[in-house]
Design a protein around this motif. Sequence first.
Motif, PDB file in Angstrom:
ATOM      1  N   HIS A 158      -7.818  76.464  47.527  1.00  0.00           N
ATOM      2  CA  HIS A 158      -6.402  76.639  47.857  1.00  0.00           C
ATOM      3  C   HIS A 158      -6.099  76.422  49.331  1.00  0.00           C
ATOM      4  O   HIS A 158      -5.045  76.833  49.818  1.00  0.00           O
ATOM      5  CB  HIS A 158      -5.908  77.995  47.340  1.00  0.00           C
ATOM      6  N   CYS A 168       0.240  73.328  42.637  1.00  0.00           N
ATOM      7  CA  CYS A 168      -1.012  73.971  42.235  1.00  0.00           C
ATOM      8  C   CYS A 168      -0.711  75.165  41.320  1.00  0.00           C
ATOM      9  O   CYS A 168       0.382  75.741  41.377  1.00  0.00           O
ATOM     10  CB  CYS A 168      -1.748  74.450  43.477  1.00  0.00           C
ATOM     11  N   CYS A 170      -1.602  78.015  41.695  1.00  0.00           N
ATOM     12  CA  CYS A 170      -1.388  79.221  42.507  1.00  0.00           C
ATOM     13  C   CYS A 170       0.053  79.330  42.971  1.00  0.00           C
ATOM     14  O   CYS A 170       0.442  80.323  43.576  1.00  0.00           O
ATOM     15  CB  CYS A 170      -2.326  79.223  43.707  1.00  0.00           C
ATOM     16  N   CYS A 175      -2.593  71.932  47.363  1.00  0.00           N
ATOM     17  CA  CYS A 175      -3.912  72.569  47.522  1.00  0.00           C
ATOM     18  C   CYS A 175      -5.053  71.554  47.304  1.00  0.00           C
ATOM     19  O   CYS A 175      -4.917  70.612  46.523  1.00  0.00           O
ATOM     20  CB  CYS A 175      -4.078  73.716  46.538  1.00  0.00           C
TER      21      CYS A 175
HETATM   22 ZN    ZN Z   1      -3.501  76.464  45.067  1.00  0.00          ZN
END
Ligand code: ZN
Length: 314
Positions: A158, A168, A170, A175
């Motif tokens: 990340h 991403c 996340c 990332c």
């Molecule tokens: Zn990420």
Amino acid sequence: MVLSIGVDIGGTKIAAGVVDEDGRVVAHLLRPTPAGDAERVAETIAEAVGELAEGRVIGAVGLGAAGFVDETRSVVRFAPNLAWREEPLREKVAGLVGLPVVVENDANAMAWGEARFGAGRGETHLVCVTVGTGIGGGIVMGGSLYRGRWGMGAELGHMQVVPEGRLCGCGNLGCWEQYASGKALVVEARQIAEADPGRAGTLLEMAGGAPDRIDGPMVTEAARRKDPAALAAFSAMADWLAQGLDDLVAVLDPGLLVLGGGVSDAADLWIDQVRETFARNMTGRGHRPQADIRLAELGPIAGVVGAADLARAL
Ligand SMILES: [Zn+2]
């Protein structure tokens, strides 16, 4: 011989093994992960431990968990692919099995296994990068696992490498794992096949003419058959991977980078380019020893071996 048990808990399966002091797995088993039910996960772990402990003297149990593990190595704060939210996994499993238990992030456990018994044997400063669907990582500095202040360090996948880049899982954009992973390889290959089908003859034939049906094994197979689009996808992934490794070297100055994970099964298709690009762009090149790049040696069992070894120190 002192034995401990390592358990690697992923989103789809739980692998457990009895490991000796030399990192040898003397018995192991696999169970599906009841990912949606935290109580059942703890029970499944305990059942696996009970089965493996039968007729053996076990000192401790190490759990490698696919999630964010707190600084006391007890609580899984959050797991993207499991039902864990502030889950007191250490306490729960210890209560069920009656043995000392430690919890570690699964990628950290894997890195520790490689550091102690795999490609990293004898190296005190190394970074392990697991290139699978995404990127996992573990950092060993001065012979110890580096976990950060809150236990959440080494989320290497990340690092944001492309401003406003690909979305991403996340929630952030750009990332590293969106550019240098198995998933990235497929995204890249699909984009090339879409934009320039003439370069993706073999690949599109495998995918029945539909770029969105291209998957990872197809890209690997097509690259082996010299499909230009598949080779370009591997080349792009290799350059992104090398750039990230250079960044890690700039920050951490390791003696060794260990590359593992599913994508490394096809390492012959990209490892030379990674080594060349890495050497060419390293900060301070020519004036510093160059970190070695090696492939992981333990395979999918690394997490079990590492978790068991971390438990041995309890
Ligand atoms: Zn990420």
